[in-house]
Write a protein that holds these residues in place. Structure first.
Motif, PDB file in Angstrom:
ATOM      1  N   GLU A  62     -50.097  86.088  19.539  1.00 55.79           N
ATOM      2  CA  GLU A  62     -50.356  87.785  19.719  1.00 55.79           C
ATOM      3  C   GLU A  62     -48.920  88.563  19.104  1.00 55.79           C
ATOM      4  OE1 GLU A  62     -51.522  88.983  23.759  1.00 55.79           O
ATOM      5  OE2 GLU A  62     -50.956  87.551  23.914  1.00 55.79           O
ATOM      6  N   HIS A  63     -48.228  88.036  19.147  1.00 50.96           N
ATOM      7  CA  HIS A  63     -47.007  88.752  18.562  1.00 50.96           C
ATOM      8  C   HIS A  63     -46.886  89.437  16.964  1.00 50.96           C
ATOM      9  CE1 HIS A  63     -43.729  89.745  21.041  1.00 50.96           C
ATOM     10  NE2 HIS A  63     -43.012  88.704  21.509  1.00 50.96           N
ATOM     11  N   LEU A  64     -47.734  87.831  16.047  1.00 52.96           N
ATOM     12  CA  LEU A  64     -47.775  87.769  14.598  1.00 52.96           C
ATOM     13  C   LEU A  64     -48.955  89.016  15.143  1.00 52.96           C
ATOM     14  CD1 LEU A  64     -47.698  83.894  14.126  1.00 52.96           C
ATOM     15  CD2 LEU A  64     -46.122  85.584  13.125  1.00 52.96           C
ATOM     16  N   GLN A  65     -50.166  88.839  14.953  1.00 54.36           N
ATOM     17  CA  GLN A  65     -51.430  89.592  15.174  1.00 54.36           C
ATOM     18  C   GLN A  65     -50.900  91.326  15.068  1.00 54.36           C
ATOM     19  OE1 GLN A  65     -53.970  88.578  13.716  1.00 54.36           O
ATOM     20  NE2 GLN A  65     -53.784  90.307  12.646  1.00 54.36           N
ATOM     21  N   ALA A  90     -37.794  83.652  14.678  1.00 50.63           N
ATOM     22  CA  ALA A  90     -36.883  85.273  13.281  1.00 50.63           C
ATOM     23  C   ALA A  90     -37.714  84.627  12.063  1.00 50.63           C
ATOM     24  CB  ALA A  90     -35.602  85.206  13.553  1.00 50.63           C
ATOM     25  N   TYR A  91     -37.460  83.527  11.430  1.00 48.42           N
ATOM     26  CA  TYR A  91     -37.726  83.004  10.405  1.00 48.42           C
ATOM     27  C   TYR A  91     -40.031  82.784  10.028  1.00 48.42           C
ATOM     28  CZ  TYR A  91     -38.406  80.728   5.837  1.00 48.42           C
ATOM     29  OH  TYR A  91     -38.732  80.160   4.412  1.00 48.42           O
ATOM     30  N   ASP A  92     -40.072  82.348  11.465  1.00 51.14           N
ATOM     31  CA  ASP A  92     -41.507  82.506  11.061  1.00 51.14           C
ATOM     32  C   ASP A  92     -42.206  83.588  10.584  1.00 51.14           C
ATOM     33  OD1 ASP A  92     -41.803  79.531  10.856  1.00 51.14           O
ATOM     34  OD2 ASP A  92     -41.676  78.966  13.297  1.00 51.14           O
ATOM     35  N   ARG A  93     -41.969  84.911  11.695  1.00 53.65           N
ATOM     36  CA  ARG A  93     -41.625  86.278  12.264  1.00 53.65           C
ATOM     37  C   ARG A  93     -42.202  86.736  10.375  1.00 53.65           C
ATOM     38  NH1 ARG A  93     -41.068  87.984  17.896  1.00 53.65           N
ATOM     39  NH2 ARG A  93     -42.246  86.399  18.709  1.00 53.65           N
ATOM     40  N   MET A  94     -40.522  87.051  10.497  1.00 48.78           N
ATOM     41  CA  MET A  94     -40.202  86.884   8.801  1.00 48.78           C
ATOM     42  C   MET A  94     -41.708  86.651   7.386  1.00 48.78           C
ATOM     43  SD  MET A  94     -36.538  88.119   8.575  1.00 48.78           S
ATOM     44  CE  MET A  94     -36.593  89.208   7.262  1.00 48.78           C
ATOM     45  N   LEU A  95     -41.745  85.205   7.495  1.00 47.07           N
ATOM     46  CA  LEU A  95     -42.644  84.922   6.497  1.00 47.07           C
ATOM     47  C   LEU A  95     -44.257  85.195   6.817  1.00 47.07           C
ATOM     48  CD1 LEU A  95     -42.389  82.469   4.050  1.00 47.07           C
ATOM     49  CD2 LEU A  95     -42.478  81.060   5.623  1.00 47.07           C
ATOM     50  N   LYS A  96     -44.092  84.932   7.644  1.00 51.12           N
ATOM     51  CA  LYS A  96     -45.859  85.532   8.254  1.00 51.12           C
ATOM     52  C   LYS A  96     -45.891  87.093   8.153  1.00 51.12           C
ATOM     53  CE  LYS A  96     -46.221  81.360  10.800  1.00 51.12           C
ATOM     54  NZ  LYS A  96     -46.041  80.593  12.298  1.00 51.12           N
ATOM     55  N   THR A  97     -45.108  87.567   8.410  1.00 54.43           N
ATOM     56  CA  THR A  97     -46.244  89.175   8.873  1.00 54.43           C
ATOM     57  C   THR A  97     -45.081  90.115   7.601  1.00 54.43           C
ATOM     58  OG1 THR A  97     -43.753  89.792   9.348  1.00 54.43           O
ATOM     59  CG2 THR A  97     -45.403  89.133  10.849  1.00 54.43           C
ATOM     60  N   ASN A  98     -44.309  89.444   6.523  1.00 54.59           N
ATOM     61  CA  ASN A  98     -44.030  89.949   5.403  1.00 54.59           C
ATOM     62  C   ASN A  98     -42.959  91.029   5.889  1.00 54.59           C
ATOM     63  OD1 ASN A  98     -43.586  90.252   2.321  1.00 54.59           O
ATOM     64  ND2 ASN A  98     -45.175  91.848   2.226  1.00 54.59           N
ATOM     65  N   ALA A  99     -42.426  90.726   7.301  1.00 56.91           N
ATOM     66  CA  ALA A  99     -41.742  92.264   7.533  1.00 56.91           C
ATOM     67  C   ALA A  99     -40.495  92.127   7.101  1.00 56.91           C
ATOM     68  CB  ALA A  99     -40.472  91.867   9.721  1.00 56.91           C
TER      69      ALA A  99
END
Length: 172
Positions: A62-65, A90-99
């Motif tokens: 849900e966070h990612l989407q 932190a690393y996964d979210r930045m990588l998967k979302t392009n934040a």
């Protein structure tokens, strides 16, 4: 919009949750903030839960989407916030979302070394070329924050990544 118009040279950020009642309510007003660069904030800090959800955990999917949906709709850089309690998240979210970056509040309170752990994990097995590429990307993102943050971030990051053989410190 009024703040941006009155203070055009001010670095302006907006920290927000994704909605009040529902997690996707931002869709109703985000276009108003990002349609004209002269009125838009320089960057957003997104907490991907609604106000009603409070501190109730949501799944990582849900966070990612929610983050991806927000980032894809907006034109400004986005920092992610919410339930970032370790380096891998932190690393996964930045990588998967392009934040552009992330922010951790309660995660930092639980582990005051979370940022050092992130930096160590990120750079531990990196070549100098990979470090240099990352360094340039961070500096590009830091430009929106303006001086003196930009210069301080250059010094701090170059010391972290390259010390004691820091090729940038003398120039900075």
């Amino acid at each position: 919009r009024a703040i941006r118009q009155q203070c055009p040279d001010l670095t302006l950020s907006v920290k927000m949750r994704s909605g009040f009642e529902l997690a996707n309510e931002y869709q109703n007003w985000i276009s108003d903030w990002s349609c004209d660069k002269n009125d838009a904030p320089d960057f957003f800090i997104l907490h991907s839960r609604s106000v009603r959800e409070g501190y109730t955990p949501v799944t990582e999917d849900e966070h990612l989407q929610r983050s991806i949906d927000f980032i894809n709709r907006d034109k400004q850089p986005v920092m992610l916030n919410g339930d970032i309690n370790n380096v891998q998240t932190a690393y996964d979210r930045m990588l998967k979302t392009n934040a552009s970056s992330f922010m951790s509040a309660r995660g930092w309170l639980k582990n005051p070394y979370i940022f050092r752990n992130f930096e160590k994990g990120l750079f531990e097995n990196s070549t100098d070329n990979e470090k240099f590429s990352f360094y340039l990307k961070v500096l590009e993102n830091a430009k929106i924050l303006g001086y003196p943050y930009h210069k301080g971030k250059q010094i701090e990051l170059s010391q972290l990544m390259f010390a004691p053989d820091n090729p940038f410190l003398a120039d900075l």
